[in-house]
Design an enzyme around this catalytic site. Structure first.
Site, PDB file in Angstrom:
ATOM      1  N   GLN A   1      46.302 103.682 101.869  1.00 36.80           N
ATOM      2  CA  GLN A   1      45.925 102.607 102.656  1.00 36.80           C
ATOM      3  C   GLN A   1      45.226 103.285 103.842  1.00 36.80           C
ATOM      4  O   GLN A   1      44.252 102.167 104.651  1.00 36.80           O
ATOM      5  CB  GLN A   1      47.041 101.625 103.243  1.00 36.80           C
ATOM      6  CG  GLN A   1      47.537 100.943 102.152  1.00 36.80           C
ATOM      7  CD  GLN A   1      48.811 100.600 102.588  1.00 36.80           C
ATOM      8  OE1 GLN A   1      49.889 100.958 102.475  1.00 36.80           O
ATOM      9  NE2 GLN A   1      48.966  99.401 103.533  1.00 36.80           N
ATOM     10  N   ASN A   2      44.947 104.341 104.234  1.00 37.86           N
ATOM     11  CA  ASN A   2      44.451 104.873 105.360  1.00 37.86           C
ATOM     12  C   ASN A   2      42.931 104.912 105.321  1.00 37.86           C
ATOM     13  O   ASN A   2      42.504 105.291 104.231  1.00 37.86           O
ATOM     14  CB  ASN A   2      45.048 106.213 106.057  1.00 37.86           C
ATOM     15  CG  ASN A   2      46.654 105.925 106.194  1.00 37.86           C
ATOM     16  OD1 ASN A   2      46.825 104.536 106.652  1.00 37.86           O
ATOM     17  ND2 ASN A   2      47.378 106.997 106.439  1.00 37.86           N
ATOM     18  N   VAL A   3      42.273 104.579 106.564  1.00 33.96           N
ATOM     19  CA  VAL A   3      40.792 104.742 106.553  1.00 33.96           C
ATOM     20  C   VAL A   3      40.522 106.174 107.129  1.00 33.96           C
ATOM     21  O   VAL A   3      39.266 106.345 107.275  1.00 33.96           O
ATOM     22  CB  VAL A   3      40.300 103.676 106.775  1.00 33.96           C
ATOM     23  CG1 VAL A   3      40.673 102.239 106.071  1.00 33.96           C
ATOM     24  CG2 VAL A   3      40.690 103.322 108.425  1.00 33.96           C
TER      25      VAL A   3
ATOM     26  N   HIS B   1      41.807 101.132 101.006  1.00 33.04           N
ATOM     27  CA  HIS B   1      41.257 100.558 101.833  1.00 33.04           C
ATOM     28  C   HIS B   1      39.963 100.925 102.489  1.00 33.04           C
ATOM     29  O   HIS B   1      39.517 100.442 103.477  1.00 33.04           O
ATOM     30  CB  HIS B   1      42.183 100.286 103.049  1.00 33.04           C
ATOM     31  CG  HIS B   1      43.745  99.250 102.804  1.00 33.04           C
ATOM     32  ND1 HIS B   1      44.518  99.122 103.619  1.00 33.04           N
ATOM     33  CD2 HIS B   1      43.558  98.544 101.460  1.00 33.04           C
ATOM     34  CE1 HIS B   1      45.314  98.177 102.864  1.00 33.04           C
ATOM     35  NE2 HIS B   1      45.051  98.093 101.668  1.00 33.04           N
TER      36      HIS B   1
ATOM     37  N   ASN C   1      60.558 105.961 105.778  1.00 36.29           N
ATOM     38  CA  ASN C   1      59.934 104.893 106.897  1.00 36.29           C
ATOM     39  C   ASN C   1      60.919 105.141 107.804  1.00 36.29           C
ATOM     40  O   ASN C   1      62.250 105.116 107.601  1.00 36.29           O
ATOM     41  CB  ASN C   1      59.775 103.511 106.126  1.00 36.29           C
ATOM     42  CG  ASN C   1      58.769 102.948 107.333  1.00 36.29           C
ATOM     43  OD1 ASN C   1      58.879 102.632 108.334  1.00 36.29           O
ATOM     44  ND2 ASN C   1      57.704 102.524 106.722  1.00 36.29           N
ATOM     45  N   PRO C   2      60.578 105.133 108.944  1.00 40.51           N
ATOM     46  CA  PRO C   2      61.726 104.978 110.195  1.00 40.51           C
ATOM     47  C   PRO C   2      62.592 103.609 110.188  1.00 40.51           C
ATOM     48  O   PRO C   2      63.591 103.653 110.799  1.00 40.51           O
ATOM     49  CB  PRO C   2      60.853 105.177 111.463  1.00 40.51           C
ATOM     50  CG  PRO C   2      59.633 105.714 110.964  1.00 40.51           C
ATOM     51  CD  PRO C   2      59.440 105.126 109.611  1.00 40.51           C
ATOM     52  N   GLU C   3      61.987 102.730 109.644  1.00 35.08           N
ATOM     53  CA  GLU C   3      62.644 101.368 109.583  1.00 35.08           C
ATOM     54  C   GLU C   3      62.701 100.970 108.004  1.00 35.08           C
ATOM     55  O   GLU C   3      61.767 100.941 107.282  1.00 35.08           O
ATOM     56  CB  GLU C   3      61.549 100.589 110.209  1.00 35.08           C
ATOM     57  CG  GLU C   3      61.603 100.867 111.833  1.00 35.08           C
ATOM     58  CD  GLU C   3      60.700  99.796 112.530  1.00 35.08           C
ATOM     59  OE1 GLU C   3      60.030  98.560 111.825  1.00 35.08           O
ATOM     60  OE2 GLU C   3      60.245 100.139 113.578  1.00 35.08           O
TER      61      GLU C   3
HETATM   62  P1  NAD Z   1      51.394  99.509 107.851  1.00 36.56           P
HETATM   63  O1  NAD Z   1      51.822  98.292 107.131  1.00 36.56           O
HETATM   64  O2  NAD Z   1      51.287 100.531 106.655  1.00 36.56           O
HETATM   65  O3  NAD Z   1      52.621  99.856 108.777  1.00 36.56           O
HETATM   66  C1  NAD Z   1      53.023 101.035 109.560  1.00 36.56           C
HETATM   67  C2  NAD Z   1      54.160 101.699 108.910  1.00 36.56           C
HETATM   68  O4  NAD Z   1      54.502 102.959 109.282  1.00 36.56           O
HETATM   69  C3  NAD Z   1      55.442 100.702 109.438  1.00 36.56           C
HETATM   70  O5  NAD Z   1      56.283 100.601 108.360  1.00 36.56           O
HETATM   71  C4  NAD Z   1      56.002 101.814 110.292  1.00 36.56           C
HETATM   72  O6  NAD Z   1      57.643 101.597 110.305  1.00 36.56           O
HETATM   73  C5  NAD Z   1      55.803 103.090 109.691  1.00 36.56           C
HETATM   74  N1  NAD Z   1      55.774 104.631 110.742  1.00 36.56           N
HETATM   75  C6  NAD Z   1      55.647 104.440 111.707  1.00 36.56           C
HETATM   76  N2  NAD Z   1      55.768 105.606 112.364  1.00 36.56           N
HETATM   77  C7  NAD Z   1      55.805 106.265 111.254  1.00 36.56           C
HETATM   78  C8  NAD Z   1      56.184 107.861 110.976  1.00 36.56           C
HETATM   79  N3  NAD Z   1      56.184 108.630 111.809  1.00 36.56           N
HETATM   80  N4  NAD Z   1      56.419 108.340 109.675  1.00 36.56           N
HETATM   81  C9  NAD Z   1      56.605 107.175 108.687  1.00 36.56           C
HETATM   82  N5  NAD Z   1      56.333 106.046 108.833  1.00 36.56           N
HETATM   83  C10 NAD Z   1      56.087 105.209 110.013  1.00 36.56           C
HETATM   84  O7  NAD Z   1      50.193  99.850 108.623  1.00 36.56           O
HETATM   85  P2  NAD Z   1      49.422  99.065 109.732  1.00 36.56           P
HETATM   86  O8  NAD Z   1      49.400  99.863 110.887  1.00 36.56           O
HETATM   87  O9  NAD Z   1      50.072  97.740 109.818  1.00 36.56           O
HETATM   88  O10 NAD Z   1      47.912  98.941 109.284  1.00 36.56           O
HETATM   89  C11 NAD Z   1      47.620  97.948 107.891  1.00 36.56           C
HETATM   90  C12 NAD Z   1      46.121  98.718 107.567  1.00 36.56           C
HETATM   91  O11 NAD Z   1      45.345  98.961 108.463  1.00 36.56           O
HETATM   92  C13 NAD Z   1      46.554  99.924 106.817  1.00 36.56           C
HETATM   93  O12 NAD Z   1      46.882  99.711 105.563  1.00 36.56           O
HETATM   94  C14 NAD Z   1      45.099 100.373 107.074  1.00 36.56           C
HETATM   95  O13 NAD Z   1      44.063 100.032 105.963  1.00 36.56           O
HETATM   96  C15 NAD Z   1      44.761  99.924 108.287  1.00 36.56           C
HETATM   97  N6  NAD Z   1      45.083 101.046 109.425  1.00 36.56           N
HETATM   98  C16 NAD Z   1      44.652 102.484 108.939  1.00 36.56           C
HETATM   99  C17 NAD Z   1      45.172 103.478 109.989  1.00 36.56           C
HETATM  100  C18 NAD Z   1      44.718 104.739 109.228  1.00 36.56           C
HETATM  101  O14 NAD Z   1      43.783 104.985 108.623  1.00 36.56           O
HETATM  102  N7  NAD Z   1      45.454 105.854 109.968  1.00 36.56           N
HETATM  103  C19 NAD Z   1      45.642 103.308 110.998  1.00 36.56           C
HETATM  104  C20 NAD Z   1      46.002 101.897 111.301  1.00 36.56           C
HETATM  105  C21 NAD Z   1      45.695 100.784 110.567  1.00 36.56           C
END
Ligand code: NAD
Length: 277
Positions: free
Chosen positions: A110-112, A130, A240-242
């Protein structure tokens, strides 16, 4: 970054080879330890004029239609954050696993941020469901493939910096059609051409294992992938931490929830998969 943790025996049992496809589904959490904030964390608010926006309000087609330059500035800053980050132990472990498993590994992210690719995962085995923040598309979808951002757009981009008129002029097609970031916005639908929608669901149904790392499952396709995999009896490992809907799915069916960070668990998972359980 956490130290790798030894796997409990119930996880180890799920990681024994079956000959099928090992599917990873990764979300913003896997890049959190590279310094890229998740959207659901406390950071990341963005001010336009006198209003404070949550990222999930700005990452919408509606916001882009109302204030395209401001939404572009938001993405250019996020792109700068992504480019300044480095892949972490979890990205690297998945890339190394691809070197062992080859076509028997597929990553849906899902990461961009492009960090899986920068860690060495191949484009062919990484579906960016995404999009990718380094690319743009024309709003009329007239280009055959997403295009890299023009070189005249700086990679370094301070929070709050507005586009100059010259930069704004670069973000359009030769015939003047506006360009948009190549990402899936919260008020848009998945498709196959840009986001591998059908291909992702098809592989979820026939995978031999689904490993879900760092996502809440708050968006549609990831949740569907979890549901399809569960209905087809695909074992599930959730990191996941949660707790969240994926961890509940794992604990209800054939699966295991590994509570903790990506860097604590993913290297151990990949090592076990590479060693054959
Ligand atoms: P999300 O719904 O995937 O939530 C983040 C998840 O990561 C949470 O469940 C949290 O508990 C978990 N988390 C936090 N720290 C962690 C760790 N160290 N190890 C493992 N898990 C951990 O994502 P979002 O932030 O709500 O973003 C929604 C959408 O926005 C994404 O799907 C993406 O398209 C975009 N987004 C992308 C990035 C990126 O590319 N890095 C960052 C933010 C948002």
């Amino acid at each position: 970054m956490s130290s790798p943790r030894p796997l409990p025996s119930e996880a180890r049992a799920l990681l024994e080879p079956t000959g099928g496809i090992v599917l990873f589904l990764t979300g913003a959490g896997i890049s959190a330890e590279s310094g890229i904030p998740t959207f659901r964390g406390p950071e990341g608010y963005w001010t336009v004029g006198s209003r404070n926006y949550h990222p999930t309000e700005l990452a919408t087609r509606a916001a882009f239609e109302r204030m395209p330059r401001e939404v572009w500035a938001f993405y250019l800053h996020r792109r700068a954050v992504c480019r300044a980050a480095e892949p972490n132990a979890a990205h690297r472990a998945i890339a190394a696993l691809e070197a062992t498993l080859g076509d028997a590994l597929l990553v849906l992210t899902q990461n961009v941020d492009g960090l899986h690719l920068r860690a060495g995962s191949s484009r062919a085995r990484t579906y960016e469901i995404h999009g990718n923040i380094d690319f743009m598309r024309y709003v009329d979808e007239s280009q055959p493939e997403p295009l890299p951002l023009p070189p005249g757009i700086d990679v370094a981009w301070a929070k709050g910096r507005a586009l100059t008129d010259a930069e704004w002029a670069l973000l359009r097609s030769p015939s003047g059609v506006r360009a948009r970031p190549h990402v899936l916005w919260f008020d848009e639908r998945y498709d196959e051409a840009n986001f591998r929608f059908e291909s992702s669901l098809a592989v979820a149904a026939r995978a031999s294992l689904l490993v879900v790392v760092g996502t809440t499952g708050a968006t549609n396709l990831p949740l569907q992938i979890g549901g399809v995999a569960a209905r087809h009896g695909v074992p599930l490992v959730v990191v996941n931490p949660e707790p969240n809907p994926f961890s509940e799915l794992a604990e209800r069916g054939a699966g295991v929830f590994l509570e903790g960070t990506a860097s604590a668990w993913v290297p151990s998972i990949c090592e076990a998969l590479a060693d054959g359980g």
